[in-house]
Design an enzyme around this catalytic site. Structure first.
Site, PDB file in Angstrom:
ATOM      1  N   GLU A  94      37.138  53.294  42.090  1.00  0.00           N
ATOM      2  CA  GLU A  94      36.678  52.931  40.752  1.00  0.00           C
ATOM      3  C   GLU A  94      35.365  52.165  40.813  1.00  0.00           C
ATOM      4  O   GLU A  94      35.133  51.382  41.730  1.00  0.00           O
ATOM      5  CB  GLU A  94      37.717  52.026  40.083  1.00  0.00           C
ATOM      6  CG  GLU A  94      39.023  52.726  39.835  1.00  0.00           C
ATOM      7  CD  GLU A  94      40.093  51.780  39.303  1.00  0.00           C
ATOM      8  OE1 GLU A  94      39.738  50.760  38.685  1.00  0.00           O
ATOM      9  OE2 GLU A  94      41.268  52.078  39.536  1.00  0.00           O
ATOM     10  N   CYS A 107      30.008  46.947  39.014  1.00  0.00           N
ATOM     11  CA  CYS A 107      31.074  46.441  39.878  1.00  0.00           C
ATOM     12  C   CYS A 107      31.486  47.555  40.827  1.00  0.00           C
ATOM     13  O   CYS A 107      31.939  48.613  40.381  1.00  0.00           O
ATOM     14  CB  CYS A 107      32.246  45.995  39.002  1.00  0.00           C
ATOM     15  SG  CYS A 107      33.689  45.476  39.935  1.00  0.00           S
ATOM     16  N   CYS A 114      43.573  48.544  49.497  1.00  0.00           N
ATOM     17  CA  CYS A 114      43.316  47.205  50.040  1.00  0.00           C
ATOM     18  C   CYS A 114      44.572  46.758  50.773  1.00  0.00           C
ATOM     19  O   CYS A 114      45.684  47.129  50.401  1.00  0.00           O
ATOM     20  CB  CYS A 114      43.024  46.240  48.884  1.00  0.00           C
ATOM     21  SG  CYS A 114      42.644  44.552  49.404  1.00  0.00           S
ATOM     22  N   CYS A 118      47.677  40.827  47.460  1.00  0.00           N
ATOM     23  CA  CYS A 118      47.800  39.808  46.406  1.00  0.00           C
ATOM     24  C   CYS A 118      48.816  40.270  45.360  1.00  0.00           C
ATOM     25  O   CYS A 118      48.831  41.434  44.972  1.00  0.00           O
ATOM     26  CB  CYS A 118      46.440  39.542  45.759  1.00  0.00           C
ATOM     27  SG  CYS A 118      45.231  38.928  46.938  1.00  0.00           S
ATOM     28  N   CYS A 121      47.711  42.037  41.920  1.00  0.00           N
ATOM     29  CA  CYS A 121      46.625  43.019  41.954  1.00  0.00           C
ATOM     30  C   CYS A 121      47.137  44.449  42.084  1.00  0.00           C
ATOM     31  O   CYS A 121      48.056  44.729  42.855  1.00  0.00           O
ATOM     32  CB  CYS A 121      45.700  42.697  43.126  1.00  0.00           C
ATOM     33  SG  CYS A 121      44.280  43.787  43.211  1.00  0.00           S
ATOM     34  N   GLY A 164      39.324  46.623  46.980  1.00  0.00           N
ATOM     35  CA  GLY A 164      39.030  46.357  48.380  1.00  0.00           C
ATOM     36  C   GLY A 164      38.557  44.941  48.623  1.00  0.00           C
ATOM     37  O   GLY A 164      38.196  44.224  47.697  1.00  0.00           O
ATOM     38  N   HIS A 221      42.794  31.002  42.677  1.00  0.00           N
ATOM     39  CA  HIS A 221      44.018  31.322  41.918  1.00  0.00           C
ATOM     40  C   HIS A 221      45.159  30.328  42.087  1.00  0.00           C
ATOM     41  O   HIS A 221      46.284  30.595  41.649  1.00  0.00           O
ATOM     42  CB  HIS A 221      44.542  32.727  42.266  1.00  0.00           C
ATOM     43  CG  HIS A 221      43.546  33.829  42.052  1.00  0.00           C
ATOM     44  ND1 HIS A 221      42.682  33.876  40.986  1.00  0.00           N
ATOM     45  CD2 HIS A 221      43.259  34.943  42.783  1.00  0.00           C
ATOM     46  CE1 HIS A 221      41.935  34.971  41.065  1.00  0.00           C
ATOM     47  NE2 HIS A 221      42.245  35.624  42.153  1.00  0.00           N
ATOM     48  N   ASN A 295      45.263  40.115  34.208  1.00  0.00           N
ATOM     49  CA  ASN A 295      45.512  41.424  33.615  1.00  0.00           C
ATOM     50  C   ASN A 295      46.913  41.846  33.990  1.00  0.00           C
ATOM     51  O   ASN A 295      47.264  41.839  35.166  1.00  0.00           O
ATOM     52  CB  ASN A 295      44.533  42.448  34.213  1.00  0.00           C
ATOM     53  CG  ASN A 295      43.316  42.630  33.344  1.00  0.00           C
ATOM     54  OD1 ASN A 295      43.420  42.893  32.156  1.00  0.00           O
ATOM     55  ND2 ASN A 295      42.158  42.470  33.953  1.00  0.00           N
ATOM     56  N   CYS A 338      41.163  46.004  38.006  1.00  0.00           N
ATOM     57  CA  CYS A 338      40.868  46.698  39.259  1.00  0.00           C
ATOM     58  C   CYS A 338      42.062  47.516  39.698  1.00  0.00           C
ATOM     59  O   CYS A 338      43.168  47.008  39.773  1.00  0.00           O
ATOM     60  CB  CYS A 338      40.631  45.745  40.421  1.00  0.00           C
ATOM     61  SG  CYS A 338      39.755  44.288  40.072  1.00  0.00           S
TER      62      CYS A 338
HETATM   63  N1  SAH Z   1      39.114  41.423  47.360  1.00  0.00           N
HETATM   64  C1  SAH Z   1      38.179  40.638  46.609  1.00  0.00           C
HETATM   65  C2  SAH Z   1      37.461  41.392  45.523  1.00  0.00           C
HETATM   66  C3  SAH Z   1      38.243  42.318  44.655  1.00  0.00           C
HETATM   67  S1  SAH Z   1      39.227  41.702  43.359  1.00  0.00           S
HETATM   68  C4  SAH Z   1      38.840  39.404  46.068  1.00  0.00           C
HETATM   69  O1  SAH Z   1      40.052  39.296  46.180  1.00  0.00           O
HETATM   70  O2  SAH Z   1      38.156  38.516  45.567  1.00  0.00           O
HETATM   71  C5  SAH Z   1      38.159  40.918  42.198  1.00  0.00           C
HETATM   72  C6  SAH Z   1      38.840  39.773  41.467  1.00  0.00           C
HETATM   73  O3  SAH Z   1      39.852  40.246  40.573  1.00  0.00           O
HETATM   74  C7  SAH Z   1      39.533  38.801  42.404  1.00  0.00           C
HETATM   75  O4  SAH Z   1      39.301  37.487  41.998  1.00  0.00           O
HETATM   76  C8  SAH Z   1      40.990  39.162  42.222  1.00  0.00           C
HETATM   77  O5  SAH Z   1      41.827  38.121  42.599  1.00  0.00           O
HETATM   78  C9  SAH Z   1      41.020  39.473  40.744  1.00  0.00           C
HETATM   79  N2  SAH Z   1      42.172  40.232  40.283  1.00  0.00           N
HETATM   80  C10 SAH Z   1      42.893  41.163  40.927  1.00  0.00           C
HETATM   81  N3  SAH Z   1      43.893  41.606  40.163  1.00  0.00           N
HETATM   82  C11 SAH Z   1      43.819  40.941  39.011  1.00  0.00           C
HETATM   83  C12 SAH Z   1      44.587  40.956  37.816  1.00  0.00           C
HETATM   84  N4  SAH Z   1      45.655  41.732  37.661  1.00  0.00           N
HETATM   85  N5  SAH Z   1      44.193  40.130  36.813  1.00  0.00           N
HETATM   86  C13 SAH Z   1      43.113  39.326  36.953  1.00  0.00           C
HETATM   87  N6  SAH Z   1      42.361  39.270  38.049  1.00  0.00           N
HETATM   88  C14 SAH Z   1      42.717  40.062  39.074  1.00  0.00           C
END
Ligand code: SAH
Length: 348
Positions: A94, A107, A114, A118, A121, A164, A221, A295, A338
């Site tokens: 994406e 972006c 990945c 987390c 995510c 990623g 976070h 999200n 994402c």
């Molecule tokens: N791997 C990197 C970059 C990708 S994610 C990182 O972790 O920073 C980009 C951002 O979106 C990160 O801060 C991640 O924690 C956040 N993110 C991922 N899933 C999310 C969700 N469901 N709601 C809000 N933020 C989210």
């Protein structure tokens, strides 16, 4: 047969080296770089000031990575454009264009899937499929720039915040940065690049020592190891103490203020006590906190904090002298979190 590398993977000096090996003068490399990034051609035969033999040699030894649009969604609310691209091996990634007052921000994804795991995510649900080649990351920016060319607009900033973990694909992520900021290329300022990471500490030190002028965004976070380890498995390898030390080091080496991302998740990290603990942790560090309403990802089941609580959380940070803002949500009417588009596509 060995896979041909993407021509978009080469920094200008690497192209000069490649051409030196081929017995070609330096100015030929500069010509190619200009065709790629100034004229944004999509075929070797458009490089009309190169001898045919050189065009053929380039074609035989490299690829001009192009991304096939599987879907394109445009937000009616704010013009956010989200692409699902297919790569040459069929993997999908994406990319998003976000129009802001100060210009278009793109972006990019740095990996297919990945492995960071987390808990909130969508990108990590199926694990890591593979790293993207630098040229596959650059091609995302080029694809967007070509679309913007039709409107006479340009990519003003790039954020490595798609699917990623950029620091888990360090070489390609930093090559992308060097290529899109090159004075002979797209000329995007280092200050207009943001790299977001889960916090791979040794890679932050390496990035700091390389002293690019980019913004480092750290996905925090949480305000304690206990909570962070529950949400982000990486915290078991690199705890918050070590992570914050690395952030101080990054600031000292580059003079760039750190951005912390803090996604508010109902009943996990969204209490005023969490805000106070966070404020204490980062008090000594020049930084900015981006508060993000999480999200909702159905497979994850983590709920977002109510708006009033989000506001109260930010007010508490501000009261304690922390520079904090709520991230404006973009593309609320398209599935913009994402990894969600790719995950939906995979389900069929
Ligand atoms: N791997 C990197 C970059 C990708 S994610 C990182 O972790 O920073 C980009 C951002 O979106 C990160 O801060 C991640 O924690 C956040 N993110 C991922 N899933 C999310 C969700 N469901 N709601 C809000 N933020 C989210």
């Amino acid at each position: 047969m060995k896979k041909r590398p993407s021509l978009y993977s080469y920094r200008l000096r690497e192209l000069v080296d490649l051409f030196a090996d081929w017995g070609e003068p330096k100015y030929r490399a500069q010509q190619v770089f200009a065709w790629l990034y100034k004229r944004r051609v999509s075929d070797y035969d458009e490089m009309t000031n190169l001898p045919q033999a050189l065009r053929d040699r380039l074609r035989a030894n490299t690829t001009l990575t192009s991304l096939r649009e599987v879907t394109r969604q445009v937000s009616e609310l704010d013009g956010t454009t989200k692409f699902l691209f297919a790569l040459s091996d069929g993997a999908t990634i994406e990319t998003v264009i976000m129009p802001h007052d100060y210009g278009n921000s793109v972006c990019v994804s740095t990996q297919v899937g990945c492995k960071m795991g987390c808990k909130f995510c969508a990108s990590t649900l199926g694990g890591l499929v593979r790293n993207l080649e630098a040229g596959e990351i650059v091609a995302q920016v080029i694809h967007c720039q070509r679309l913007l060319d039709q409107k006479g607009e340009r990519v003003a900033s790039v954020v490595l915040m798609g699917s990623g973990e950029p620091l888990d694909n360090y070489e390609a992520a930093t090559a992308l940065i060097d290529i899109v900021t090159a004075p002979d290329g797209l000329q995007i300022g280092q200050r207009h690049i943001t790299l977001s990471t889960v916090g791979i500490v040794p890679a932050i030190y390496r990035l700091a020592d390389e002293r690019r002028g980019i913004t480092l965004a750290v996905s925090l976070h949480a305000a304690s190891d206990e909570v962070r380890s529950r949400l982000m498995p990486i915290n078991k390898a690199y705890d918050m103490n070590g992570l914050l030390e690395a952030c101080h080091y990054y600031y000292n080496q580059t003079g760039r203020r750190i951005t912390f991302e803090y996604a508010l998740i109902k009943d996990h990290n969204d209490q005023l006590d969490d805000a106070r603990q966070l404020a204490r942790l980062i008090a000594a560090l020049p930084c900015h906190v981006n508060v993000i309403p999480v999200n909702y990802v159905p497979e994850r089941g983590l709920k977002r904090t109510r708006n009033e609580q989000i506001q109260a959380f930010v007010r508490e940070l501000l009261r304690l002298g922390v520079n904090a803002t709520v991230r404006r949500e973009m593309g609320g009417d398209i599935s913009a979190a994402c990894g969600q588009l790719r995950a939906e596509h995979a389900k069929g």
